[in-house]
Design a protein around this motif. Structure first.
Motif, PDB file in Angstrom:
ATOM      1  N   GLY A   1      -5.539  -4.345   4.945  1.00 15.85           N
ATOM      2  CA  GLY A   1      -5.663  -2.963   5.399  1.00 15.85           C
ATOM      3  C   GLY A   1      -7.008  -2.760   6.050  1.00 15.85           C
ATOM      4  N   GLN A   2      -7.380  -1.502   6.174  1.00 11.07           N
ATOM      5  CA  GLN A   2      -8.665  -1.193   6.773  1.00 11.07           C
ATOM      6  C   GLN A   2      -9.809  -1.774   5.948  1.00 11.07           C
ATOM      7  OE1 GLN A   2      -9.148   2.953   7.644  1.00 11.07           O
ATOM      8  NE2 GLN A   2     -11.314   2.767   8.131  1.00 11.07           N
TER       9      GLN A   2
ATOM     10  N   GLU B   1      -3.445   4.327   2.404  1.00 11.20           N
ATOM     11  CA  GLU B   1      -4.366   3.216   2.655  1.00 11.20           C
ATOM     12  C   GLU B   1      -5.362   3.143   1.502  1.00 11.20           C
ATOM     13  OE1 GLU B   1      -5.475   0.044   5.258  1.00 11.20           O
ATOM     14  OE2 GLU B   1      -3.788   1.416   5.296  1.00 11.20           O
TER      15      GLU B   1
ATOM     16  N   LEU C   1       0.829  -1.209   0.000  1.00  7.30           N
ATOM     17  CA  LEU C   1       0.000   0.000   0.000  1.00  7.30           C
ATOM     18  C   LEU C   1       0.863   1.259   0.000  1.00  7.30           C
ATOM     19  CD1 LEU C   1      -2.808  -1.050   2.517  1.00  7.30           C
ATOM     20  CD2 LEU C   1      -2.770  -1.273   0.028  1.00  7.30           C
TER      21      LEU C   1
ATOM     22  N   HIS D   1      -8.107   9.019   4.577  1.00  6.37           N
ATOM     23  CA  HIS D   1      -6.771   9.206   4.016  1.00  6.37           C
ATOM     24  C   HIS D   1      -5.989  10.331   4.694  1.00  6.37           C
ATOM     25  CE1 HIS D   1      -7.549   6.382   0.807  1.00  6.37           C
ATOM     26  NE2 HIS D   1      -8.650   7.020   0.475  1.00  6.37           N
TER      27      HIS D   1
ATOM     28  N   VAL E   1     -12.336   4.938   3.614  1.00 11.04           N
ATOM     29  CA  VAL E   1     -11.032   4.988   4.263  1.00 11.04           C
ATOM     30  C   VAL E   1     -10.691   6.446   4.551  1.00 11.04           C
ATOM     31  CG1 VAL E   1      -8.585   4.425   4.075  1.00 11.04           C
ATOM     32  CG2 VAL E   1     -10.287   2.914   3.048  1.00 11.04           C
TER      33      VAL E   1
END
Length: 422
Positions: free
Chosen positions: A278-279, A152, A73, A417, A415
């Motif tokens: 990731g998330q 992300e 990422l 950022h 997400v």
């Protein structure tokens, strides 16, 4: 007396002229001579204003995404920025030096420094060893910034993922002192790179010390679709078609075991190529898990149906093991052999009458027909169950792939950022 006073006044004016930028070198009026004079002044500190801040204009930024590391990422970007600021101490008198601009070495004057706030690694290098200075003190400089940004990226819809990633740019500023950036326009260079495409870049500002470039990214789904999704779909289709193979003989079971092993090896090989967690973890991982479960369940059901077509019961495969099943099979085999031996003995010895011989033959054939009918009945029942499982398996697989495709394309995972600023 008047002549002496006039002479002193002319001398003072002449000395004052020499004390300007020419610094006592009015006889040297060449461009390089002036450059050497400015270099010797060594103005390496930031121009100081009354409010302790100095404005630097960034009229143009050329942005280029070099690569997107899907596994980690990380986004590797290259920015080329034109910087313009005013340093009054670097100006000169046009009446003495008859040119408007000259070049100076970058390391001999003060230059502003730009940093990427959310960058893991950032390097700023001058595009050239020289910069341009105008007679009014305006300085033009071009720098190249290479930054590795931790972003992300939303990979939930991988391989149909698209997201935006900020590249935050700022200069040094502390307690009301430092540099204030004023941006102009931004252009994108070479939007295609690897599996990702830069759709658009926009320059935005939250406040005077929070400027960022919003990079809109989208993945080229052709390559990951061919290497990841398509093989899994084809393997499931092959597993569905394998229901056309007969239950007897073991060909179907061997084929399904081969499919399970092939898919397992496929996952092991592609483990390093799958996007990172990731998330918003990519749903393709769940897709592979479901496909593996479908293949294993299909293999186990096929094995149970093979036993059902042979014995007519699934419990025998769990309860009747070892000597019991072995004795049952041996008993049937012995009965057949004894019946054949009796018929052979009657034919050879000729001691039995014709009626007894016919009865034994008829009993043998009836027993053989009964076993054949029973075996056919088991086979028919197993085929019906197999057909039911096939339609259930096909229906579930089709519904699953349609639902998974809709989720991959339509669902959005949010997400944050900008957490690096908070």
């Amino acid at each position: 007396m008047l002549r002496s006073l006039t002479h002193s006044l002319v001398k003072a004016v002449f000395l004052l002229t020499l004390l300007t930028v020419g610094g006592g070198h009015a006889s040297c009026t060449k461009r390089r001579c002036l450059a050497e004079i400015l270099i010797k002044k060594e103005y390496l500190s930031q121009p100081q204003n009354d409010n302790c801040t100095h404005t630097v204009f960034v009229p143009l930024i050329e942005y280029q995404t070099l690569s997107v590391e899907t596994k980690t990422l990380h986004i590797i970007s290259r920015l080329q920025a034109v910087l313009v600021w005013t340093d009054p101490e670097l100006g000169w008198n046009r009446s003495v030096y008859q040119f408007d601009k000259l070049t100076l070495p970058v390391d001999k004057v003060w230059t502003p420094e730009l940093v990427v706030t959310n960058g893991i690694k950032t390097t700023m290098t001058p595009k050239s060893r020289d910069l341009l200075v105008h007679s009014n003190g305006t300085v033009e400089h071009t720098v190249i910034i290479n930054a590795e940004v931790n972003c992300e990226v939303n990979l939930f819809n991988y391989p149909f993922a698209s997201d935006n990633c900020p590249v935050a740019i700022q200069s040094w500023s502390e307690k009301g002192c430092g540099t204030d950036l004023v941006f102009g326009k931004i252009i994108m260079v070479d939007g295609s790179h690897g599996d990702w495409t830069t759709e658009n870049v926009t320059l935005k500002q939250i406040r005077h010390d929070r400027n960022y470039i919003m990079v809109d990214l989208s993945i080229k789904y052709t390559n990951p679709f061919i290497t990841l999704l398509l093989p899994s779909i084809l393997i499931i289709i092959a597993d569905m078609v394998s229901f056309a193979l007969p239950l007897g003989g073991g060909e179907r079971n061997c084929f399904k075991v081969t499919l399970v092993l092939s898919f397992t090896m496929f996952l092991i090989i592609l483990n390093d190529q799958l996007p990172g967690d990731g998330q918003c973890s990519p749903i393709i991982r769940i897709h592979f898990c479901v496909c593996l479960i479908l293949l294993v369940v299909s293999m186990l059901l096929s094995m149970l149906l093979t036993r059902l077509s042979t014995d007519g019961s699934l419990l025998s495969s769990f309860c009747c093991k070892g000597p019991v099943s072995e004795n049952t099979g041996n008993k049937d085999l012995k009965e057949d052999e004894e019946a054949k031996a009796d018929i052979s003995a009657i034919q050879l010895n000729g001691s039995e009458d014709e009626g007894q011989l016919l009865r034994k033959v008829v009993n043998f054939l009836e027993a053989l027909d009964a076993k054949t009918l029973e075996s056919n009945r088991y086979q028919i029942f197993a085929n019906k169950v197999d057909m039911t499982i096939f339609w259930l398996y096909s229906s579930f697989g089709s519904v699953y792939f349609i639902a998974m495709s809709c989720v991959m394309v339509k669902y959005e995972c949010s997400v944050d950022h900008f957490d690096f600023w908070y």
